[in-house]
Design a protein around this motif. Structure first.
Motif, mmCIF file in Angstrom:
data_model
loop_
_atom_site.group_PDB
_atom_site.id
_atom_site.type_symbol
_atom_site.label_atom_id
_atom_site.label_comp_id
_atom_site.label_asym_id
_atom_site.label_seq_id
_atom_site.Cartn_x
_atom_site.Cartn_y
_atom_site.Cartn_z
ATOM 1 N N VAL A 29 67.155 33.063 59.558
ATOM 2 C CA VAL A 29 67.712 33.453 60.860
ATOM 3 C C VAL A 29 69.237 33.382 60.829
ATOM 4 O O VAL A 29 69.921 34.161 61.515
ATOM 5 N N LEU A 30 69.792 32.481 60.038
ATOM 6 C CA LEU A 30 71.244 32.457 59.882
ATOM 7 C C LEU A 30 71.733 33.745 59.227
ATOM 8 O O LEU A 30 72.751 34.329 59.638
ATOM 9 N N GLY A 61 75.274 34.496 60.386
ATOM 10 C CA GLY A 61 75.776 33.140 60.263
ATOM 11 C C GLY A 61 75.835 32.371 61.567
ATOM 12 O O GLY A 61 76.123 31.164 61.570
ATOM 13 N N ALA A 62 75.556 33.039 62.683
ATOM 14 C CA ALA A 62 75.676 32.379 63.989
ATOM 15 C C ALA A 62 74.527 31.421 64.260
ATOM 16 O O ALA A 62 74.718 30.332 64.802
ATOM 17 N N GLY A 63 73.311 31.809 63.916
ATOM 18 C CA GLY A 63 72.127 31.020 64.218
ATOM 19 C C GLY A 63 71.386 31.550 65.428
ATOM 20 O O GLY A 63 71.843 32.467 66.128
ATOM 21 N N ALA A 64 70.231 30.974 65.679
ATOM 22 C CA ALA A 64 69.382 31.411 66.790
ATOM 23 C C ALA A 64 69.875 30.842 68.115
ATOM 24 O O ALA A 64 70.366 29.702 68.176
ATOM 25 N N ALA A 65 69.731 31.615 69.158
ATOM 26 C CA ALA A 65 70.034 31.114 70.502
ATOM 27 C C ALA A 65 68.990 30.109 70.956
ATOM 28 O O ALA A 65 69.287 29.169 71.701
ATOM 29 N N VAL A 66 67.745 30.307 70.482
ATOM 30 C CA VAL A 66 66.634 29.475 70.955
ATOM 31 C C VAL A 66 65.553 29.426 69.885
ATOM 32 O O VAL A 66 65.337 30.396 69.155
ATOM 33 N N VAL A 67 64.914 28.277 69.780
ATOM 34 C CA VAL A 67 63.703 28.132 68.976
ATOM 35 C C VAL A 67 62.570 27.773 69.917
ATOM 36 O O VAL A 67 62.659 26.776 70.653
#
Length: 314
Positions: A190-191, A196-202
């Motif tokens: 997901v990165l 490179g930002a990452g997920a908003a939510v898991v």
């Protein structure tokens, strides 16, 4: 009438089908001929004796379903009404909602608990915004397939995880942008996908085996939403670790909070059924068993042999 009763708590073997008296609806309640009852992990917890789910045995199991009101023929669906694994049910009026014309009654039953869960997760626990990346665990399950569709409907992107390639195909059909089979490596993937930002939510209904890794998949100020624990409860969380991961938020929501009043329930359930009626939410029924096979239905659910929603048909 027939009902699935447990006289003691324990494994699937404690579920038996018995003849019991018809329920008598009190003031403010209706008698319903049950056409389909939903099978959920919550029912497994009740059967096992986990508080606060368990009633005092002997008791009829189940809390979700759909059917027709005796005497009027109204088509209704419900949530949080004990005794739903039965051919008839006495349901409080404030815990039933009308099923729109054109919505199959079995689909309405399948949409209640998991549909309402997916709806509050994507609109209230974390309101998904255009362009957000969301990780959806167990994306071929009942909640996962609906979550995937609702995230995409709000303009978000989905990295889904599944246990098998067969289930991955279902997640892709529901709209997942990417699927990680086997759960390993989802934070790194997901990165990459998010630049490179990452997920908003898991959205995590698995728990112990995915929770810690999920924290590393989030962008700064991202949200970890733990709505279930199919693999067991996560290890205790040291709150100061959230700072190092980027000032993260963690929520452990429960559907009961979001349907705690009749008005909230009708609003949430009505929104889900309207989405189904409009063809904007596809509810997959992964298995249908007769009431007499409740034991086998629980075994399928716990062994993760099912996809989508399991129903019992009286």
């Amino acid at each position: 009438m027939q009902a699935v009763v447990y006289e003691r708590t324990g494994g699937p073997e404690v579920l038996t089908v018995r003849e019991v008296p018809d329920p008598e609806p009190g003031e403010g309640a209706v008698l319903v001929d049950v056409e389909a009852a939903g099978v959920n992990f919550r029912d497994v917890y009740e059967r096992e004796g986990r508080r606060p789910y368990t009633a005092t045995p002997p008791a009829v199991i189940g809390v979700e379903g759909a059917g027709t009101v005796v005497g009027t023929g109204e088509r209704v669906a419900w949530l949080d009404v004990r005794g739903s694994y039965a051919t008839r049910l006495a349901a409080p009026r404030d815990k039933v909602v009308p099923v729109p014309d054109g919505v199959d009654i079995k689909v309405a039953a399948a949409a209640m608990l998991q549909g309402c869960t997916a709806q509050y997760l994507t609109s209230e626990s974390y309101p998904v915004a255009e362009g957000d990346w969301a990780v959806v665990h167990s994306a071929a399950g009942g909640v996962g397939l609906l979550l995937t569709q609702l995230v995409r409907a709000r303009g978000g992107h989905v990295l889904a995880t599944t246990s098998t390639e067969e289930k991955a195909q279902l997640a892709r059909a529901a709209g997942a942008d990417e699927v990680v089979v086997g759960y390993e490596g989802f934070p790194e993937r997901v990165l990459e996908l998010s630049g490179g930002a990452g997920a908003a939510v898991v959205y995590d209904g698995v728990g112990r085996t995915t929770f810690a890794a999920g924290l590393t998949a989030l962008r700064p100020t991202g949200r970890m939403i733990l709505f279930g624990a199919a693999s067991g409860q996560p290890e205790p969380l040291e709150l100061h670790s959230l700072a190092g991961h980027g000032s993260l938020y963690v929520q452990r929501p429960t559907l009961a909070t979001y349907i705690r009043t009749p008005e909230l329930f009708r609003g949430l359930a009505g929104a889900v059924l309207d989405l189904v009626a409009a063809g904007r939410l596809d509810v997959r029924i992964g298995g249908r068993r007769p009431l007499a096979q409740a034991r086998e239905a629980h075994e399928d659910l716990e062994a993760r042999r099912s996809t989508g929603k399991l129903l019992l048909l009286p």
